[in-house]
Design an enzyme around this catalytic site. Sequence first.
Site, PDB file in Angstrom:
ATOM      1  N   GLU A  21       2.879   8.634   2.026  1.00  0.00           N
ATOM      2  CA  GLU A  21       3.378   9.935   2.484  1.00  0.00           C
ATOM      3  C   GLU A  21       2.678  10.289   3.797  1.00  0.00           C
ATOM      4  O   GLU A  21       2.053  11.333   3.934  1.00  0.00           O
ATOM      5  CB  GLU A  21       3.141  11.011   1.419  1.00  0.00           C
ATOM      6  CG  GLU A  21       4.016  10.835   0.187  1.00  0.00           C
ATOM      7  CD  GLU A  21       4.164  12.106  -0.636  1.00  0.00           C
ATOM      8  OE1 GLU A  21       3.963  13.203  -0.096  1.00  0.00           O
ATOM      9  OE2 GLU A  21       4.474  11.984  -1.827  1.00  0.00           O
TER      10      GLU A  21
ATOM     11  N   HIS B  62       2.824  -4.624 -26.757  1.00  0.00           N
ATOM     12  CA  HIS B  62       3.990  -4.876 -25.913  1.00  0.00           C
ATOM     13  C   HIS B  62       5.267  -4.408 -26.597  1.00  0.00           C
ATOM     14  O   HIS B  62       5.286  -4.119 -27.791  1.00  0.00           O
ATOM     15  CB  HIS B  62       4.062  -6.362 -25.561  1.00  0.00           C
ATOM     16  CG  HIS B  62       2.967  -6.799 -24.637  1.00  0.00           C
ATOM     17  ND1 HIS B  62       2.845  -8.087 -24.170  1.00  0.00           N
ATOM     18  CD2 HIS B  62       1.940  -6.108 -24.076  1.00  0.00           C
ATOM     19  CE1 HIS B  62       1.779  -8.174 -23.358  1.00  0.00           C
ATOM     20  NE2 HIS B  62       1.222  -6.990 -23.306  1.00  0.00           N
TER      21      HIS B  62
ATOM     22  N   GLU C   8       8.021  -5.878 -27.538  1.00  0.00           N
ATOM     23  CA  GLU C   8       8.540  -6.665 -28.658  1.00  0.00           C
ATOM     24  C   GLU C   8       7.826  -6.302 -29.960  1.00  0.00           C
ATOM     25  O   GLU C   8       8.456  -6.127 -31.011  1.00  0.00           O
ATOM     26  CB  GLU C   8       8.366  -8.167 -28.384  1.00  0.00           C
ATOM     27  CG  GLU C   8       9.127  -8.660 -27.157  1.00  0.00           C
ATOM     28  CD  GLU C   8       8.319  -8.647 -25.860  1.00  0.00           C
ATOM     29  OE1 GLU C   8       8.500  -9.559 -25.048  1.00  0.00           O
ATOM     30  OE2 GLU C   8       7.486  -7.724 -25.674  1.00  0.00           O
TER      31      GLU C   8
ATOM     32  N   SER D 241       2.256   2.417  12.062  1.00  0.00           N
ATOM     33  CA  SER D 241       1.221   1.387  11.866  1.00  0.00           C
ATOM     34  C   SER D 241       1.523   0.533  10.643  1.00  0.00           C
ATOM     35  O   SER D 241       1.373  -0.691  10.662  1.00  0.00           O
ATOM     36  CB  SER D 241      -0.152   2.046  11.710  1.00  0.00           C
ATOM     37  OG  SER D 241      -0.503   2.743  12.870  1.00  0.00           O
TER      38      SER D 241
ATOM     39  N   LEU E  60       0.943   6.988  11.103  1.00  0.00           N
ATOM     40  CA  LEU E  60       0.601   6.040  10.033  1.00  0.00           C
ATOM     41  C   LEU E  60       1.830   5.236   9.610  1.00  0.00           C
ATOM     42  O   LEU E  60       1.729   4.029   9.346  1.00  0.00           O
ATOM     43  CB  LEU E  60       0.008   6.795   8.827  1.00  0.00           C
ATOM     44  CG  LEU E  60      -0.430   5.937   7.636  1.00  0.00           C
ATOM     45  CD1 LEU E  60      -1.450   4.880   8.045  1.00  0.00           C
ATOM     46  CD2 LEU E  60      -0.998   6.817   6.521  1.00  0.00           C
ATOM     47  N   ASN E  61       2.989   5.883   9.567  1.00  0.00           N
ATOM     48  CA  ASN E  61       4.211   5.163   9.195  1.00  0.00           C
ATOM     49  C   ASN E  61       4.494   4.011  10.160  1.00  0.00           C
ATOM     50  O   ASN E  61       4.850   2.906   9.748  1.00  0.00           O
ATOM     51  CB  ASN E  61       5.412   6.122   9.163  1.00  0.00           C
ATOM     52  CG  ASN E  61       5.408   7.018   7.936  1.00  0.00           C
ATOM     53  OD1 ASN E  61       4.653   6.800   6.992  1.00  0.00           O
ATOM     54  ND2 ASN E  61       6.255   8.033   7.948  1.00  0.00           N
TER      55      ASN E  61
ATOM     56  N   GLY F  64       2.306  10.600   8.142  1.00  0.00           N
ATOM     57  CA  GLY F  64       3.047  11.144   9.276  1.00  0.00           C
ATOM     58  C   GLY F  64       3.576  10.000  10.113  1.00  0.00           C
ATOM     59  O   GLY F  64       3.433   8.817   9.756  1.00  0.00           O
TER      60      GLY F  64
ATOM     61  N   ASP G 109      -1.641  19.773   7.261  1.00  0.00           N
ATOM     62  CA  ASP G 109      -1.036  20.424   6.081  1.00  0.00           C
ATOM     63  C   ASP G 109      -2.005  20.740   4.951  1.00  0.00           C
ATOM     64  O   ASP G 109      -1.654  21.483   4.034  1.00  0.00           O
ATOM     65  CB  ASP G 109       0.079  19.527   5.514  1.00  0.00           C
ATOM     66  CG  ASP G 109       1.170  19.219   6.523  1.00  0.00           C
ATOM     67  OD1 ASP G 109       1.350  20.048   7.430  1.00  0.00           O
ATOM     68  OD2 ASP G 109       1.818  18.164   6.415  1.00  0.00           O
TER      69      ASP G 109
END
Length: 368
Positions: free
Chosen positions: A292, A50, A52, A300, A297-298, A294, A200
């Site tokens: 990312e 870690h 510290e 939903s 999906l965005n 389309g 794409d």
Amino acid sequence: MNDEEYMRLALALAKKGMGWTSPNPMVGAVLVKDGKVIGQGWHEKYGGPHAERNALTSCRESTEGAALYVTLEPCCHYGKQPPCTEAILEAGIRRVIIGSDDPNPLVAGKGIRMLREHQIEVTEHVLKEECDRLNEVFFHFIQTKRPFVVMKYAMTMDGKIAAYTGASKWITGEGARAHVQKQRHRYTAIMAGVGTVLADDPLLTCRLKDSKNPIRIICDTNLRTPLTAQVVATAKETPTILATCRTEKERWRPYETAGCRIMPIEEKEGHVDLQMLMEKLGQEQIDSILLEGGGTLNWSALHCGIVQKVQAYLAPKLFGGQTAKTPIEGTGVASPSDAFLLKNSMITQLDGDFLIESEVENHVYGNH
């Protein structure tokens, strides 16, 4: 230098661990004695020492009576590493300055209490807002056991993600596109829909030097991803998950042979149940997702309430076109009062483009 300036140095160190520490937090630490920095360190990678302990190891002089600046409350339990409180006590630190509280139930104030019980002066919440923002993924994941989802898209100033012909390369300039690559390195996974794959044929990898590729997740309700798609062809090099509602094992076989992993998910409203998918991914320690997708999906993802943050890359261009695609499609809301509200927006200029980052208010459409 004062407390805030030393904490800023600790924050800059913490960011060096970006992309390498998940599902652990990013943490930076600075040791100061007699007004001079005598040691510094950060959590470099998951499973490693870690911040510290790295700061203490870097010291070349006595730490007796020194002050320790750390962006997150020191741990006090045994995990992959021994507790940092133990190392702080052994080092003779007299004062500890902390940015964020640790919401991990194994810590959650116990680290601070332990230090105070040993007569160490503790100052809390120095640059707390910046320290909290740095670990928004960790805080969300440790409390919900589900991935922190960032919905990302690039659009013109009239809200188009492609011309009416479907052409979309490139909306933004090189500065914005380089920033996206950093996000692909930062977050654990990247998620797209089968529609994006068909349109794409993206690779969905990180193209930066000395970076890691995100785990690729394709939401593919009916398993329509072509076996020739780049995400399938490179699945043996970059982990790829196909989330699907199809259960026939013979349909899975060619994808599995190519190196993909099939994750069966129940169907909800005609597509993969995204809530169930988040639950399964969380169980596999996938703490963050760059979405990312389309427009379908965005929508939903927003509609079912899995999105925590939006990154909108805005290009000073106008495409026009009644049929040109927009970032979020689906049904949409019926009234302005039903809008998904965003808060705590930050604007960054990236060459000629703009990045607007906002948090999503906790609400599921239709449930208020």
